[in-house]
Design a protein around this motif. Structure first.
Motif, PDB file in Angstrom:
ATOM      1  N   PRO A   1      40.372  40.757  32.637  1.00 41.80           N
ATOM      2  CA  PRO A   1      39.326  41.598  34.122  1.00 41.80           C
ATOM      3  C   PRO A   1      40.627  40.867  35.320  1.00 41.80           C
ATOM      4  O   PRO A   1      41.001  39.521  35.091  1.00 41.80           O
ATOM      5  CB  PRO A   1      38.790  41.402  34.223  1.00 41.80           C
ATOM      6  N   ASN A   2      40.565  41.344  36.009  1.00 37.97           N
ATOM      7  CA  ASN A   2      41.792  41.342  37.415  1.00 37.97           C
ATOM      8  C   ASN A   2      41.136  41.442  38.488  1.00 37.97           C
ATOM      9  O   ASN A   2      40.588  41.771  39.313  1.00 37.97           O
ATOM     10  CB  ASN A   2      43.281  42.456  37.759  1.00 37.97           C
ATOM     11  N   PHE A   3      40.354  40.206  38.684  1.00 38.82           N
ATOM     12  CA  PHE A   3      39.691  39.874  39.599  1.00 38.82           C
ATOM     13  C   PHE A   3      39.874  39.754  41.022  1.00 38.82           C
ATOM     14  O   PHE A   3      39.509  40.318  41.927  1.00 38.82           O
ATOM     15  CB  PHE A   3      38.637  38.462  39.827  1.00 38.82           C
ATOM     16  N   LEU A   4      41.141  38.934  41.495  1.00 39.54           N
ATOM     17  CA  LEU A   4      41.236  39.096  42.322  1.00 39.54           C
ATOM     18  C   LEU A   4      41.722  40.501  42.998  1.00 39.54           C
ATOM     19  O   LEU A   4      41.150  41.142  44.458  1.00 39.54           O
ATOM     20  CB  LEU A   4      42.585  38.669  42.557  1.00 39.54           C
TER      21      LEU A   4
ATOM     22  N   ARG B   1      32.342  31.630  44.570  1.00 39.65           N
ATOM     23  CA  ARG B   1      32.403  31.082  46.184  1.00 39.65           C
ATOM     24  C   ARG B   1      33.453  29.953  46.634  1.00 39.65           C
ATOM     25  O   ARG B   1      32.360  29.613  47.470  1.00 39.65           O
ATOM     26  CB  ARG B   1      31.931  29.275  45.260  1.00 39.65           C
ATOM     27  N   VAL B   2      34.224  30.370  46.528  1.00 34.36           N
ATOM     28  CA  VAL B   2      35.839  30.488  47.700  1.00 34.36           C
ATOM     29  C   VAL B   2      36.271  32.194  47.923  1.00 34.36           C
ATOM     30  O   VAL B   2      36.171  33.109  46.821  1.00 34.36           O
ATOM     31  CB  VAL B   2      36.625  29.620  47.404  1.00 34.36           C
ATOM     32  N   SER B   3      37.262  32.378  48.843  1.00 39.71           N
ATOM     33  CA  SER B   3      37.520  33.433  49.707  1.00 39.71           C
ATOM     34  C   SER B   3      39.213  33.808  48.656  1.00 39.71           C
ATOM     35  O   SER B   3      39.008  32.590  47.626  1.00 39.71           O
ATOM     36  CB  SER B   3      37.519  33.607  51.258  1.00 39.71           C
ATOM     37  N   LYS B   4      39.157  34.721  48.582  1.00 39.28           N
ATOM     38  CA  LYS B   4      40.298  35.588  47.993  1.00 39.28           C
ATOM     39  C   LYS B   4      41.677  34.824  48.674  1.00 39.28           C
ATOM     40  O   LYS B   4      42.722  34.229  47.907  1.00 39.28           O
ATOM     41  CB  LYS B   4      41.143  36.682  48.023  1.00 39.28           C
ATOM     42  N   ALA B   5      41.065  34.322  50.138  1.00 40.85           N
ATOM     43  CA  ALA B   5      42.318  34.293  50.191  1.00 40.85           C
ATOM     44  C   ALA B   5      42.933  32.356  50.434  1.00 40.85           C
ATOM     45  O   ALA B   5      44.030  32.036  50.152  1.00 40.85           O
ATOM     46  CB  ALA B   5      42.274  33.879  52.326  1.00 40.85           C
TER      47      ALA B   5
ATOM     48  N   ASP C   1      36.321  41.345  49.092  1.00 44.26           N
ATOM     49  CA  ASP C   1      36.164  39.679  48.974  1.00 44.26           C
ATOM     50  C   ASP C   1      34.355  39.257  49.365  1.00 44.26           C
ATOM     51  O   ASP C   1      34.634  38.008  49.167  1.00 44.26           O
ATOM     52  CB  ASP C   1      36.409  39.825  51.069  1.00 44.26           C
ATOM     53  N   ASP C   2      33.269  40.031  50.263  1.00 46.85           N
ATOM     54  CA  ASP C   2      31.965  39.786  49.636  1.00 46.85           C
ATOM     55  C   ASP C   2      31.568  39.393  48.192  1.00 46.85           C
ATOM     56  O   ASP C   2      30.807  38.178  48.290  1.00 46.85           O
ATOM     57  CB  ASP C   2      30.954  40.407  50.310  1.00 46.85           C
ATOM     58  N   GLU C   3      32.163  40.512  46.877  1.00 49.02           N
ATOM     59  CA  GLU C   3      31.593  40.339  45.848  1.00 49.02           C
ATOM     60  C   GLU C   3      32.310  39.035  45.288  1.00 49.02           C
ATOM     61  O   GLU C   3      31.935  38.263  44.166  1.00 49.02           O
ATOM     62  CB  GLU C   3      31.780  41.709  44.917  1.00 49.02           C
ATOM     63  N   PHE C   4      33.828  38.498  45.508  1.00 48.87           N
ATOM     64  CA  PHE C   4      34.570  37.599  44.892  1.00 48.87           C
ATOM     65  C   PHE C   4      33.948  36.760  45.320  1.00 48.87           C
ATOM     66  O   PHE C   4      33.635  35.339  44.487  1.00 48.87           O
ATOM     67  CB  PHE C   4      36.466  37.543  45.937  1.00 48.87           C
ATOM     68  N   ILE C   5      33.811  36.164  46.970  1.00 54.30           N
ATOM     69  CA  ILE C   5      32.993  34.812  47.383  1.00 54.30           C
ATOM     70  C   ILE C   5      31.763  34.870  46.689  1.00 54.30           C
ATOM     71  O   ILE C   5      30.993  33.999  46.301  1.00 54.30           O
ATOM     72  CB  ILE C   5      32.705  34.652  48.868  1.00 54.30           C
ATOM     73  N   THR C   6      30.973  36.353  46.550  1.00 56.52           N
ATOM     74  CA  THR C   6      29.360  35.385  45.929  1.00 56.52           C
ATOM     75  C   THR C   6      29.877  35.341  44.589  1.00 56.52           C
ATOM     76  O   THR C   6      28.930  34.032  43.252  1.00 56.52           O
ATOM     77  CB  THR C   6      28.514  37.015  45.140  1.00 56.52           C
TER      78      THR C   6
ATOM     79  N   GLU D   1      39.026  26.292  55.729  1.00 56.43           N
ATOM     80  CA  GLU D   1      39.489  27.817  55.937  1.00 56.43           C
ATOM     81  C   GLU D   1      38.584  28.528  56.204  1.00 56.43           C
ATOM     82  O   GLU D   1      38.915  29.156  56.415  1.00 56.43           O
ATOM     83  CB  GLU D   1      40.461  28.824  54.605  1.00 56.43           C
ATOM     84  N   LYS D   2      37.400  27.763  56.806  1.00 60.43           N
ATOM     85  CA  LYS D   2      36.296  28.857  57.325  1.00 60.43           C
ATOM     86  C   LYS D   2      36.100  30.556  56.587  1.00 60.43           C
ATOM     87  O   LYS D   2      35.654  30.389  56.400  1.00 60.43           O
ATOM     88  CB  LYS D   2      36.592  29.315  58.583  1.00 60.43           C
ATOM     89  N   ASP D   3      35.838  29.725  55.263  1.00 54.48           N
ATOM     90  CA  ASP D   3      35.295  30.792  53.905  1.00 54.48           C
ATOM     91  C   ASP D   3      34.224  30.014  54.850  1.00 54.48           C
ATOM     92  O   ASP D   3      32.990  29.462  55.153  1.00 54.48           O
ATOM     93  CB  ASP D   3      35.270  30.083  52.582  1.00 54.48           C
ATOM     94  N   PRO D   4      32.564  31.976  54.521  1.00 56.24           N
ATOM     95  CA  PRO D   4      31.623  31.812  54.348  1.00 56.24           C
ATOM     96  C   PRO D   4      30.514  31.419  54.078  1.00 56.24           C
ATOM     97  O   PRO D   4      31.194  31.204  52.444  1.00 56.24           O
ATOM     98  CB  PRO D   4      31.638  33.139  54.718  1.00 56.24           C
ATOM     99  N   LEU D   5      29.415  30.181  53.993  1.00 55.01           N
ATOM    100  CA  LEU D   5      28.851  29.571  52.786  1.00 55.01           C
ATOM    101  C   LEU D   5      28.798  30.829  51.905  1.00 55.01           C
ATOM    102  O   LEU D   5      27.418  31.514  52.395  1.00 55.01           O
ATOM    103  CB  LEU D   5      27.720  29.081  53.913  1.00 55.01           C
ATOM    104  N   PRO D   6      28.594  30.561  50.631  1.00 52.54           N
ATOM    105  CA  PRO D   6      28.090  31.545  49.043  1.00 52.54           C
ATOM    106  C   PRO D   6      26.381  31.281  49.742  1.00 52.54           C
ATOM    107  O   PRO D   6      25.857  31.490  50.234  1.00 52.54           O
ATOM    108  CB  PRO D   6      28.575  31.415  48.325  1.00 52.54           C
TER     109      PRO D   6
END
Length: 351
Positions: free
Chosen positions: A33-36, A49-53, A41-46, A307-312
């Motif tokens: 699978p190509n998760f990126l 645990r880090v953002s796509k960026a 964005d929200d599902e990826f962080i969940t 990088e100001k990623d939100p806390l999962p």
């Protein structure tokens, strides 16, 4: 020639004619699978645990180190390896489950986690360091008006499997679990400014600090008049610990401010483990690999904050058992060390 032998030879000749050629079953590679690309964005962080960026930034920094020389056997790409490692940090599960999630074998998942963790941990000098002294002191002083603080220091436990060695009982903490005891220094922004991740779980806080490079840096005067705040450590001119039995108003004010400020390191550990649940649930990998994973997660924690990623969100399916093993306040303080602390209290808290 007897009759039975003639029949046997005749059957052998016929079998050569009827022999079917069996071809080797072709190897089938499952599409990964190509998760990126496929996740928002929200599902990826969940899930990771880090953002796509942040993930893309990591690929730019270490991806070239993980390139395969050939594409034989459908080799894992740097992106595949990074996502495998992030998923391992995210779910705190067995490698077989991580491999199934990404459609790779358990052995491939194990190699990917080790390789990626090594490359991320190698960036520790770049990301695990003290910030600008003025900014760090100002940020911590805003918490509870404690002056000249360069960091709150404390220890936490990371559960591991039994090392299986003669000295494995040294890794058993006071709650009976095999753990690594990790020392960290936190800023007001929950940045990990210093990390020691190699001591067995039964080691006292003071022993870890006494044998650390951090103490040498303070002894050499690198941080001048700044201090550390800690609990379970030996009091000194640069290590401000709580007063076990405060009697004066100044000592009470000092304790209130010290305890409120030093609690930031507990909040740092909480956020760190919430972002990477493998630190809470424990690791079923070799102890040496576990040490590298811990450092890698610390580097990623700092990168995510920068990088100001939100806390999962916390994982809701189960609650990990707490392995914290805080030490009590040491009521015995050397005369010279007590003088430094008393002088500090009288200078800043005697109002």
């Amino acid at each position: 020639m007897n009759l039975s032998r003639a029949i046997y030879l005749n059957s052998m000749e016929n079998s050569d004619e009827d022999l079917e050629i069996r071809h080797r079953k072709p190897r089938v590679y499952e599409t990964r699978p190509n998760f990126l690309k496929d996740m928002d964005d929200d599902e990826f962080i969940t899930k990771f645990r880090v953002s796509k960026a942040t993930c893309s930034m990591l690929l730019q920094k270490i991806g070239w180190k993980m390139e395969h020389l050939t594409s034989r056997n459908y080799a894992l790409s740097p992106e595949d390896k990074l996502l495998l490692a992030l998923r391992f940090y995210a779910c705190g599960n067995f490698l077989v489950a991580v491999g199934d999630f990404c459609n790779v074998s358990t052995s491939s998942a194990c190699r990917a986690v080790k390789e990626v963790s090594f490359h991320i941990a190698a960036m520790s000098r770049e990301y695990i360091k003290f910030g600008d002294p003025d900014d760090v002191v100002e940020g911590l002083q805003k918490l509870s008006n404690f002056p000249n603080v360069m960091g709150a220091i404390g220890c936490t436990h990371i559960r591991i499997k039994s090392p299986g060695q003669r000295q494995d009982e040294a890794f058993r903490n006071r709650k009976g679990h095999f753990t690594l005891k990790v020392q960290a220094v936190s800023s007001a922004q929950l940045i990990i400014q210093d990390l020691v991740a190699r001591w067995p779980g039964s080691t006292p806080n003071s022993t870890i600090f006494e044998n650390s490079r951090l103490k040498q840096r303070w002894e050499s005067g690198e941080f001048q008049n700044s201090v550390l705040l800690g609990n379970g450590y030996k009091s000194s001119k640069y290590m401000m610990t709580p007063v076990a039995k405060p009697t004066t108003e100044a000592e009470k004010h000092y304790n209130q401010s010290q305890i409120a400020t030093v609690n930031i390191v507990s909040k740092c550990f909480e956020a760190w483990k919430q972002r990477f649940p493998v630190l809470s649930y424990g690791m079923h990998i070799h102890v040496d690999t576990a040490k590298v994973v811990i450092v890698a997660c610390a580097v990623l924690h700092n990168i995510a904050i920068q990088e100001k990623d939100p806390l999962p969100p916390k994982i809701e399916d189960s609650s990990p058992e707490s392995f914290e093993d805080d030490e009590e306040i040491d009521d015995i303080v050397d005369a010279s060390d007590g003088f430094h602390r008393n002088d500090f209290i009288n200078k800043y808290f005697d109002r």
